[in-house]
Design an enzyme around this catalytic site. Structure first.
Site, PDB file in Angstrom:
ATOM      1  N   LYS A   1      15.821  16.028 -37.744  1.00 47.04           N
ATOM      2  CA  LYS A   1      16.710  14.966 -38.252  1.00 47.04           C
ATOM      3  C   LYS A   1      16.012  13.636 -38.493  1.00 47.04           C
ATOM      4  O   LYS A   1      16.607  12.576 -38.309  1.00 47.04           O
ATOM      5  CB  LYS A   1      17.919  14.810 -37.313  1.00 47.04           C
ATOM      6  N   LEU A   2      14.761  13.696 -38.894  1.00 49.01           N
ATOM      7  CA  LEU A   2      14.043  12.456 -39.184  1.00 49.01           C
ATOM      8  C   LEU A   2      14.729  11.685 -40.314  1.00 49.01           C
ATOM      9  O   LEU A   2      14.758  10.451 -40.311  1.00 49.01           O
ATOM     10  CB  LEU A   2      12.594  12.791 -39.576  1.00 49.01           C
ATOM     11  N   ASP A   3      15.304  12.418 -41.250  1.00 49.72           N
ATOM     12  CA  ASP A   3      15.965  11.777 -42.398  1.00 49.72           C
ATOM     13  C   ASP A   3      17.072  10.813 -41.982  1.00 49.72           C
ATOM     14  O   ASP A   3      17.339   9.837 -42.681  1.00 49.72           O
ATOM     15  CB  ASP A   3      16.557  12.860 -43.327  1.00 49.72           C
TER      16      ASP A   3
ATOM     17  N   THR B   1      24.661  21.017 -17.097  1.00 54.58           N
ATOM     18  CA  THR B   1      25.396  22.260 -17.224  1.00 54.58           C
ATOM     19  C   THR B   1      25.099  23.115 -15.989  1.00 54.58           C
ATOM     20  O   THR B   1      24.371  22.682 -15.085  1.00 54.58           O
ATOM     21  CB  THR B   1      25.047  22.980 -18.549  1.00 54.58           C
TER      22      THR B   1
ATOM     23  N   LYS C   1      18.104  23.358 -32.246  1.00 60.30           N
ATOM     24  CA  LYS C   1      17.341  24.544 -31.812  1.00 60.30           C
ATOM     25  C   LYS C   1      17.656  25.751 -32.687  1.00 60.30           C
ATOM     26  O   LYS C   1      16.791  26.568 -32.956  1.00 60.30           O
ATOM     27  CB  LYS C   1      17.675  24.890 -30.352  1.00 60.30           C
TER      28      LYS C   1
ATOM     29  N   ALA D   1      27.600  26.165 -25.941  1.00 59.47           N
ATOM     30  CA  ALA D   1      26.611  25.855 -26.976  1.00 59.47           C
ATOM     31  C   ALA D   1      27.256  25.988 -28.349  1.00 59.47           C
ATOM     32  O   ALA D   1      28.266  26.654 -28.510  1.00 59.47           O
ATOM     33  CB  ALA D   1      25.452  26.836 -26.878  1.00 59.47           C
ATOM     34  N   GLY D   2      26.640  25.363 -29.298  1.00 61.67           N
ATOM     35  CA  GLY D   2      27.104  25.525 -30.679  1.00 61.67           C
ATOM     36  C   GLY D   2      25.948  25.197 -31.585  1.00 61.67           C
ATOM     37  O   GLY D   2      25.315  24.166 -31.399  1.00 61.67           O
ATOM     38  N   HIS D   3      25.621  26.076 -32.485  1.00 55.76           N
ATOM     39  CA  HIS D   3      24.580  25.702 -33.427  1.00 55.76           C
ATOM     40  C   HIS D   3      24.969  26.044 -34.843  1.00 55.76           C
ATOM     41  O   HIS D   3      25.688  26.997 -35.101  1.00 55.76           O
ATOM     42  CB  HIS D   3      23.203  26.260 -33.050  1.00 55.76           C
TER      43      HIS D   3
ATOM     44  N   ASP E   1      21.841  19.753 -28.598  1.00 57.91           N
ATOM     45  CA  ASP E   1      22.157  19.487 -30.007  1.00 57.91           C
ATOM     46  C   ASP E   1      20.956  18.974 -30.787  1.00 57.91           C
ATOM     47  O   ASP E   1      21.094  18.179 -31.717  1.00 57.91           O
ATOM     48  CB  ASP E   1      23.323  18.486 -30.130  1.00 57.91           C
TER      49      ASP E   1
ATOM     50  N   GLN F   1      21.741  24.470 -24.707  1.00 53.82           N
ATOM     51  CA  GLN F   1      21.725  23.178 -24.010  1.00 53.82           C
ATOM     52  C   GLN F   1      20.283  22.651 -23.992  1.00 53.82           C
ATOM     53  O   GLN F   1      19.554  22.902 -24.916  1.00 53.82           O
ATOM     54  CB  GLN F   1      22.332  23.259 -22.604  1.00 53.82           C
TER      55      GLN F   1
ATOM     56  N   LYS G   1      18.372  25.882 -35.845  1.00 53.28           N
ATOM     57  CA  LYS G   1      17.634  25.844 -37.107  1.00 53.28           C
ATOM     58  C   LYS G   1      16.163  26.230 -36.889  1.00 53.28           C
ATOM     59  O   LYS G   1      15.593  27.017 -37.646  1.00 53.28           O
ATOM     60  CB  LYS G   1      17.731  24.432 -37.700  1.00 53.28           C
TER      61      LYS G   1
HETATM   62  P1  IMP Z   1      29.468  22.584 -19.424  1.00 50.25           P
HETATM   63  O1  IMP Z   1      28.192  23.228 -19.809  1.00 50.25           O
HETATM   64  O2  IMP Z   1      30.604  22.909 -20.358  1.00 50.25           O
HETATM   65  O3  IMP Z   1      29.824  22.811 -17.989  1.00 50.25           O
HETATM   66  O4  IMP Z   1      29.261  20.998 -19.570  1.00 50.25           O
HETATM   67  C1  IMP Z   1      28.361  20.279 -18.736  1.00 50.25           C
HETATM   68  C2  IMP Z   1      27.668  19.179 -19.510  1.00 50.25           C
HETATM   69  O5  IMP Z   1      26.785  19.763 -20.447  1.00 50.25           O
HETATM   70  C3  IMP Z   1      28.604  18.265 -20.325  1.00 50.25           C
HETATM   71  O6  IMP Z   1      28.061  16.968 -20.341  1.00 50.25           O
HETATM   72  C4  IMP Z   1      28.538  18.855 -21.714  1.00 50.25           C
HETATM   73  O7  IMP Z   1      28.835  17.903 -22.717  1.00 50.25           O
HETATM   74  C5  IMP Z   1      27.088  19.282 -21.759  1.00 50.25           C
HETATM   75  N1  IMP Z   1      26.833  20.389 -22.694  1.00 50.25           N
HETATM   76  C6  IMP Z   1      27.082  21.697 -22.505  1.00 50.25           C
HETATM   77  N2  IMP Z   1      26.712  22.411 -23.568  1.00 50.25           N
HETATM   78  C7  IMP Z   1      26.182  21.543 -24.444  1.00 50.25           C
HETATM   79  C8  IMP Z   1      25.580  21.692 -25.728  1.00 50.25           C
HETATM   80  O8  IMP Z   1      25.432  22.787 -26.278  1.00 50.25           O
HETATM   81  N3  IMP Z   1      25.150  20.529 -26.318  1.00 50.25           N
HETATM   82  C9  IMP Z   1      25.256  19.322 -25.717  1.00 50.25           C
HETATM   83  N4  IMP Z   1      25.807  19.139 -24.523  1.00 50.25           N
HETATM   84  C10 IMP Z   1      26.260  20.245 -23.890  1.00 50.25           C
END
Ligand code: IMP
Length: 445
Positions: A356-358, A264, A16, A39-41, A13, A249, A18
């Site tokens: 995210k320095l702001d 992960t 990446k 993942a989520g961005h 998080d 990640q 951006k």
């Molecule tokens: P998994 O990848 O769902 O198996 O989760 C394993 C660990 O990785 C957990 O602590 C999740 O919170 C963390 N994790 C997986 N994907 C992300 C991500 O995109 N950002 C932050 N933490 C992540």
């Protein structure tokens, strides 16, 4: 920079997406090489917010090729949902290519992830429950189902059948165990579901025929995007054009080098880009790491600089530190330069982007962790390889002057307290994020 890898330098998080989106401007292809929809961005473009889980960040440029590499684990229903969402917003996804060798996250992987976490109870990892671990486990067991299998119903059915049987058994056992534990704890077990678990009544989500049919239809829809993506990447590189390898990640969640078992199930470090995209080590010319100006972590596991005070709250709220994928509150703390230096070394980074320095504006005195102290009092300058030591390590800080100005409009490095970080980890900072917008960055050449 024909081959450029972008990786997370902390626990994920970091922004990446951006950074990838910005650097993609001068690239020809963007490739995801590991992870899945854990993942989520978020990318903000012209005031519009886009959230992605599987699709590479370059998708907002219609002329770039976006690749989901063989190292990714892909939930086809989720991917199609993302494709449909983008199309509804007028974004062309015609240049999306999916590796025929990528593995599929199947419904039983999601169920096993949740059941496994529930069984672990207090010891759970805090996974995103998206089926990532069980899917990579099946890949290693050679019981996985790949994207190419979607194109042949007979093979698909045979493979699902072979994979399904042990899962049904495992899920039944986990369910029975759970009920026993609940009973022992004196809780009233839900009678109907208890009978279902013990009697082995079939779970409709695990029906072979329904699952096969659903996946055949996913295959029809995904077919135009399926390709030999390794060849595609090599061709772009051979023409001297640029490929960005986009990590998901981050380094400290790496299966081999992260804070195992709180990691992960893939390798988010730069070295994995080659395997996960199907290129060679000589194709990588540059490695960029992305780190926040502070640190966050989701899920369980060691986090030496974690703050459970007002400052941590400030970071959470000002930084909107809630997971894009699960909505969970992220744990927040000071930037940890011992861990960052470890990430720099593991990835052999050439450059850093600090985001995210702001968020830190208004905090009177900023802190950066520069060493740890073990519980026996030993000074630890390096990230300890032994988990028990890391679990009890206490950070020691250097204080830097805070800033109370609004940096969101800032476009030059003067007055930004970053030199200390760059000197400490011995990598130049090339980009600084000072707000969520695309233009809210300071580029340093
Ligand atoms: P998994 O990848 O769902 O198996 O989760 C394993 C660990 O990785 C957990 O602590 C999740 O919170 C963390 N994790 C997986 N994907 C992300 C991500 O995109 N950002 C932050 N933490 C992540």
């Amino acid at each position: 920079m024909p081959g450029l890898v972008i990786v997370g330098a902390q626990w994920g998080d970091e922004g990446k997406g951006k950074v990838t989106d910005l650097l993609a401007e001068s690239a020809d292809a963007v490739v995801r090489f590991q992870g899945g929809n854990n993942a989520g961005h978020t990318i903000v473009r012209d005031g519009e917010e886009f959230k992605f889980h599987l699709i590479p960040s370059g998708i907002l440029y219609p002329e770039k090729t976006c690749v989901i590499g063989n190292g990714v684990v892909l939930d086809p229903g989720i991917l199609l949902g993302e494709i449909d969402g983008l199309r509804r917003r007028g974004i062309d996804v015609g240049n999306l290519r999916i590796s025929a060798n990528a593995h599929l996250i199947m419904p039983y992987h999601v169920l096993l992830d949740t059941a496994g976490e529930t069984k672990l109870g207090k010891l759970s990892i805090g996974t995103t429950r998206r089926g990532i671990g069980p899917c990579y486990a099946d890949k290693a067991l050679r019981l996985g189902i790949r994207v190419q299998d979607l194109l042949d119903e007979k093979i698909l059915r045979t493979k699902i059948r072979a994979a399904l049987e042990p899962k049904q058994q495992a899920l039944r056992e986990l369910s029975v165990q759970r009920r026993k534990l609940r009973k022992e704890a004196g809780e009233e077990a839900d009678k109907a579901s208890a009978e279902q678990a013990i009697g082995g009544a079939p779970d409709p989500r695990l029906d072979l025929h329904a699952m096969t049919e659903a996946h055949v239809s996913y295959g029809h829809r995904l077919e135009p995007h399926i390709a030999d993506t390794s060849r595609l990447c090599c061709e772009v590189l051979d023409e001297g054009r640029t490929v960005i390898f986009e990590g998901a990640q981050a380094t400290l969640l790496d299966l081999d080098h992260g804070t195992y078992p709180f990691v992960t199930s893939s390798n988010p470090i730069a070295g994995a880009a080659c395997v996960g995209a199907g290129v060679g080590p000589t194709d990588i010319d540059e490695v960029w790491g992305v780190a926040k100006a502070y640190a966050t972590r989701v899920g369980a596991g060691p986090f030496p600089t974690e703050l459970e005070d007002e400052v941590g709250r400030h970071m959470l709220e000002r930084g909107h530190e809630y997971g894009t994928t699960t909505g969970r509150e992220r744990r927040c703390g000071w930037i940890d330069l011992v861990a960052l230096r470890y990430a720099v070394r593991l990835n052999r980074m050439n450059a850093l982007a600090v985001t995210k320095l702001d968020v830190l504006s208004g905090i009177e005195r900023l802190r950066v962790a520069v060493r740890y102290r073990s519980k026996e009092g030993a000074v630890l300058d390096r990230f300890p390889y032994h988990q028990s030591i890391l679990h009890s390590a206490q950070p020691e800080y250097e204080e830097l002057p805070g800033f109370d100005v609004d940096v969101t409009g800032c476009r030059s490095l003067a007055d930004l307290p970053l030199d200390f970080i760059a000197d400490f980890v011995d990598v130049p900072i090339r980009l600084v994020g000072v707000g969520p917008g695309r233009d809210q960055v300071v580029r340093i050449d």
